[in-house]
Design a protein around this motif. Structure first.
Motif, PDB file in Angstrom:
ATOM      1  N   ALA A  17       0.206 -13.301   0.600  1.00  0.00           N
ATOM      2  CA  ALA A  17      -0.348 -11.982   0.295  1.00  0.00           C
ATOM      3  C   ALA A  17       0.389 -11.222  -0.813  1.00  0.00           C
ATOM      4  O   ALA A  17      -0.264 -10.650  -1.700  1.00  0.00           O
ATOM      5  CB  ALA A  17      -0.404 -11.145   1.578  1.00  0.00           C
ATOM      6  N   PRO A  18       1.732 -11.174  -0.827  1.00  0.00           N
ATOM      7  CA  PRO A  18       2.389 -10.425  -1.912  1.00  0.00           C
ATOM      8  C   PRO A  18       2.061 -10.961  -3.303  1.00  0.00           C
ATOM      9  O   PRO A  18       1.852 -10.188  -4.240  1.00  0.00           O
ATOM     10  CB  PRO A  18       3.887 -10.593  -1.592  1.00  0.00           C
ATOM     11  N   PHE A  19       1.985 -12.284  -3.432  1.00  0.00           N
ATOM     12  CA  PHE A  19       1.707 -12.879  -4.747  1.00  0.00           C
ATOM     13  C   PHE A  19       0.264 -12.624  -5.175  1.00  0.00           C
ATOM     14  O   PHE A  19      -0.017 -12.432  -6.358  1.00  0.00           O
ATOM     15  CB  PHE A  19       2.021 -14.374  -4.707  1.00  0.00           C
ATOM     16  N   VAL A  48       4.139 -19.853  -9.436  1.00  0.00           N
ATOM     17  CA  VAL A  48       5.007 -20.948  -8.972  1.00  0.00           C
ATOM     18  C   VAL A  48       5.252 -20.894  -7.463  1.00  0.00           C
ATOM     19  O   VAL A  48       5.124 -21.914  -6.771  1.00  0.00           O
ATOM     20  CB  VAL A  48       6.332 -20.961  -9.763  1.00  0.00           C
ATOM     21  N   PRO A  49       5.580 -19.730  -6.885  1.00  0.00           N
ATOM     22  CA  PRO A  49       5.730 -19.691  -5.420  1.00  0.00           C
ATOM     23  C   PRO A  49       4.448 -20.061  -4.679  1.00  0.00           C
ATOM     24  O   PRO A  49       4.505 -20.681  -3.603  1.00  0.00           O
ATOM     25  CB  PRO A  49       6.127 -18.237  -5.139  1.00  0.00           C
ATOM     26  N   LEU A  50       3.297 -19.709  -5.253  1.00  0.00           N
ATOM     27  CA  LEU A  50       2.029 -20.078  -4.624  1.00  0.00           C
ATOM     28  C   LEU A  50       1.861 -21.594  -4.586  1.00  0.00           C
ATOM     29  O   LEU A  50       1.407 -22.154  -3.578  1.00  0.00           O
ATOM     30  CB  LEU A  50       0.852 -19.456  -5.393  1.00  0.00           C
ATOM     31  N   LEU A  51       2.227 -22.251  -5.683  1.00  0.00           N
ATOM     32  CA  LEU A  51       2.103 -23.714  -5.718  1.00  0.00           C
ATOM     33  C   LEU A  51       3.062 -24.377  -4.733  1.00  0.00           C
ATOM     34  O   LEU A  51       2.714 -25.384  -4.106  1.00  0.00           O
ATOM     35  CB  LEU A  51       2.369 -24.210  -7.143  1.00  0.00           C
ATOM     36  N   VAL A  52       4.255 -23.807  -4.588  1.00  0.00           N
ATOM     37  CA  VAL A  52       5.212 -24.347  -3.617  1.00  0.00           C
ATOM     38  C   VAL A  52       4.655 -24.212  -2.196  1.00  0.00           C
ATOM     39  O   VAL A  52       4.721 -25.154  -1.392  1.00  0.00           O
ATOM     40  CB  VAL A  52       6.566 -23.621  -3.738  1.00  0.00           C
ATOM     41  N   LEU A  53       4.084 -23.058  -1.893  1.00  0.00           N
ATOM     42  CA  LEU A  53       3.475 -22.863  -0.578  1.00  0.00           C
ATOM     43  C   LEU A  53       2.275 -23.782  -0.390  1.00  0.00           C
ATOM     44  O   LEU A  53       2.029 -24.294   0.711  1.00  0.00           O
ATOM     45  CB  LEU A  53       3.056 -21.407  -0.412  1.00  0.00           C
ATOM     46  N   ASP A  54       1.505 -24.000  -1.451  1.00  0.00           N
ATOM     47  CA  ASP A  54       0.360 -24.926  -1.382  1.00  0.00           C
ATOM     48  C   ASP A  54       0.815 -26.318  -0.964  1.00  0.00           C
ATOM     49  O   ASP A  54       0.236 -26.934  -0.057  1.00  0.00           O
ATOM     50  CB  ASP A  54      -0.333 -25.013  -2.747  1.00  0.00           C
ATOM     51  N   VAL A  55       1.829 -26.807  -1.653  1.00  0.00           N
ATOM     52  CA  VAL A  55       2.323 -28.158  -1.359  1.00  0.00           C
ATOM     53  C   VAL A  55       2.801 -28.258   0.087  1.00  0.00           C
ATOM     54  O   VAL A  55       2.523 -29.241   0.784  1.00  0.00           O
ATOM     55  CB  VAL A  55       3.461 -28.532  -2.340  1.00  0.00           C
ATOM     56  N   LYS A  56       3.481 -27.229   0.547  1.00  0.00           N
ATOM     57  CA  LYS A  56       4.014 -27.239   1.910  1.00  0.00           C
ATOM     58  C   LYS A  56       2.906 -27.167   2.954  1.00  0.00           C
ATOM     59  O   LYS A  56       2.821 -28.007   3.862  1.00  0.00           O
ATOM     60  CB  LYS A  56       4.977 -26.067   2.082  1.00  0.00           C
ATOM     61  N   ILE A  57       2.030 -26.183   2.816  1.00  0.00           N
ATOM     62  CA  ILE A  57       1.031 -25.937   3.856  1.00  0.00           C
ATOM     63  C   ILE A  57      -0.094 -26.962   3.811  1.00  0.00           C
ATOM     64  O   ILE A  57      -0.496 -27.515   4.851  1.00  0.00           O
ATOM     65  CB  ILE A  57       0.480 -24.506   3.716  1.00  0.00           C
ATOM     66  N   TYR A  58      -0.614 -27.257   2.622  1.00  0.00           N
ATOM     67  CA  TYR A  58      -1.679 -28.262   2.537  1.00  0.00           C
ATOM     68  C   TYR A  58      -1.154 -29.638   2.945  1.00  0.00           C
ATOM     69  O   TYR A  58      -1.882 -30.445   3.520  1.00  0.00           O
ATOM     70  CB  TYR A  58      -2.265 -28.309   1.124  1.00  0.00           C
ATOM     71  N   GLY A  59       0.120 -29.898   2.650  1.00  0.00           N
ATOM     72  CA  GLY A  59       0.719 -31.158   3.088  1.00  0.00           C
ATOM     73  C   GLY A  59       0.790 -31.245   4.601  1.00  0.00           C
ATOM     74  O   GLY A  59       0.572 -32.308   5.191  1.00  0.00           O
ATOM     75  N   GLN A  60       1.092 -30.118   5.249  1.00  0.00           N
ATOM     76  CA  GLN A  60       1.114 -30.100   6.710  1.00  0.00           C
ATOM     77  C   GLN A  60      -0.276 -30.339   7.286  1.00  0.00           C
ATOM     78  O   GLN A  60      -0.431 -31.041   8.284  1.00  0.00           O
ATOM     79  CB  GLN A  60       1.661 -28.753   7.204  1.00  0.00           C
ATOM     80  N   ALA A  83      -5.508 -17.183  -2.823  1.00  0.00           N
ATOM     81  CA  ALA A  83      -4.364 -17.154  -3.738  1.00  0.00           C
ATOM     82  C   ALA A  83      -4.598 -18.068  -4.938  1.00  0.00           C
ATOM     83  O   ALA A  83      -4.335 -17.686  -6.092  1.00  0.00           O
ATOM     84  CB  ALA A  83      -3.103 -17.578  -2.991  1.00  0.00           C
ATOM     85  N   ASN A  84      -5.092 -19.277  -4.696  1.00  0.00           N
ATOM     86  CA  ASN A  84      -5.368 -20.201  -5.803  1.00  0.00           C
ATOM     87  C   ASN A  84      -6.468 -19.676  -6.718  1.00  0.00           C
ATOM     88  O   ASN A  84      -6.399 -19.824  -7.943  1.00  0.00           O
ATOM     89  CB  ASN A  84      -5.764 -21.564  -5.237  1.00  0.00           C
ATOM     90  N   LEU A  85      -7.465 -19.048  -6.146  1.00  0.00           N
ATOM     91  CA  LEU A  85      -8.576 -18.526  -6.943  1.00  0.00           C
ATOM     92  C   LEU A  85      -8.135 -17.342  -7.800  1.00  0.00           C
ATOM     93  O   LEU A  85      -8.542 -17.223  -8.963  1.00  0.00           O
ATOM     94  CB  LEU A  85      -9.729 -18.120  -6.017  1.00  0.00           C
ATOM     95  N   VAL A  86      -7.288 -16.485  -7.239  1.00  0.00           N
ATOM     96  CA  VAL A  86      -6.779 -15.348  -8.016  1.00  0.00           C
ATOM     97  C   VAL A  86      -5.901 -15.851  -9.157  1.00  0.00           C
ATOM     98  O   VAL A  86      -5.981 -15.352 -10.291  1.00  0.00           O
ATOM     99  CB  VAL A  86      -5.991 -14.390  -7.098  1.00  0.00           C
ATOM    100  N   GLY A  87      -5.075 -16.859  -8.890  1.00  0.00           N
ATOM    101  CA  GLY A  87      -4.256 -17.448  -9.952  1.00  0.00           C
ATOM    102  C   GLY A  87      -5.101 -18.083 -11.035  1.00  0.00           C
ATOM    103  O   GLY A  87      -4.786 -17.973 -12.233  1.00  0.00           O
ATOM    104  N   ALA A  88      -6.193 -18.731 -10.639  1.00  0.00           N
ATOM    105  CA  ALA A  88      -7.093 -19.354 -11.613  1.00  0.00           C
ATOM    106  C   ALA A  88      -7.763 -18.309 -12.497  1.00  0.00           C
ATOM    107  O   ALA A  88      -7.903 -18.498 -13.713  1.00  0.00           O
ATOM    108  CB  ALA A  88      -8.152 -20.179 -10.877  1.00  0.00           C
ATOM    109  N   ARG A  89      -8.142 -17.189 -11.904  1.00  0.00           N
ATOM    110  CA  ARG A  89      -8.791 -16.131 -12.687  1.00  0.00           C
ATOM    111  C   ARG A  89      -7.818 -15.526 -13.695  1.00  0.00           C
ATOM    112  O   ARG A  89      -8.184 -15.230 -14.840  1.00  0.00           O
ATOM    113  CB  ARG A  89      -9.325 -15.056 -11.744  1.00  0.00           C
TER     114      ARG A  89
END
Length: 281
Positions: A17-19, A48-60, A83-89
């Motif tokens: 949420a913060p990102f 970058v923190p969003l991508l780190v969280l992506d790798v962690k959570i989607y990997g789980q 989060a990914n969609l906002v980063g893409a925009r």
């Protein structure tokens, strides 16, 4: 306490949420143009923190037994997609269309899987307490944000954007027709009420782009209704929050305590000091 929230099936999603908030503020800032160096640096700092969280959570979701998507999925899981969609925009506004497509594909692929999982109501994924039921409005936020993101990536409100917008309107109508779902959560004010605001705002923004594209009376009427509703809900939430500011931060965080008690056998905390002691242990 941070570790406890990270291990919680609902709390972990709010780490995005913060990102999301910072990226939205970056997009709307009148002082930092998308082509500037500051925009570039801040975008990387937030993504970058969003991508780190992506790798962690989607990997789980993919590999970890107790955190398979079929058991961990809940409406708040859509925050990771948003989060990914906002980063893409944000990337598309800088002219980085390839990066925008990359983040969009990452978000929309996991959204489709997540949407299907939540729709099926598989055993174990309906673990949202009554007070958090406003987060069901996140069903509206994800496709609405995807509609706006594809509009930025492609340069026009094309058919994919319209399809995602129509899905958002349908889900909005489905939730509005079921007020009893939110009855218990509306009895007492909680910060979870703010889950109504962002989805309605993004849906109103998507309706604005749709009305601009089709230029019809029905589209404009829908836009004004959604914009008016979004502003009304936002103002009402500000008033209720101001009147109940003492409820924003509580001494006893049930999410943190439940996560800690799952891993350690402790009696229920009786005071703030005992919560601190448990956290330190």
């Amino acid at each position: 306490m941070v570790k406890a929230e990270f291990l919680h099936h609902v709390g972990v999603n709010y780490l995005f949420a913060p990102f999301i908030s910072w990226l939205l503020l970056l997009q709307s800032s009148p002082f930092i143009p998308p082509k500037s160096v500051y925009y570039f640096l801040l975008w990387w700092l937030f993504v970058v923190p969003l991508l780190v969280l992506d790798v962690k959570i989607y990997g789980q979701w993919l590999t970890k037994g107790k955190r398979f998507l079929s058991t961990a999925a809940n409406p708040t899981s859509q925050i990771s997609v948003i989060a990914n969609l906002v980063g893409a925009r944000s990337a598309a506004e800088m002219g980085w269309n390839e990066v925008g497509v990359c983040l969009f594909s990452l978000g929309i692929t996991h959204y489709l899987v997540l949407f299907e999982t939540l729709y099926q109501r598989l055993s174990g994924n309906d673990r949202i307490p009554a007070m958090l039921r406003p987060v069901f409005f996140l069903f509206i936020a994800a496709p609405s944000m995807a509609s706006l993101t594809w509009n930025s990536v492609s340069g026009n409100f094309s058919t994919p954007s319209k399809m995602l917008f129509f899905l958002s309107v349908f889900l909005f109508a489905s939730l509005v027709c079921r007020p009893m779902l939110f009855k218990k959560s509306m009895k007492t004010f909680s910060v979870a009420w703010w889950a109504y605001s962002y989805p309605l705002t993004v849906l109103a923004m998507a309706s604005t782009e749709y009305a601009r594209e089709v230029k019809g009376d029905i589209a404009e009427a829908l836009m004004f209704v959604l914009l008016g509703l979004s502003i009304l809900v936002f103002v009402a939430l500000i008033v209720f929050t101001a009147l109940n500011s003492n409820k924003l931060l509580t001494d006893h965080d049930s999410i943190t305590y439940n996560s800690i008690s799952d891993s350690v056998s402790v009696p229920p905390p009786q005071s703030k000091q005992s919560v601190i002691r448990i956290s330190l242990d």
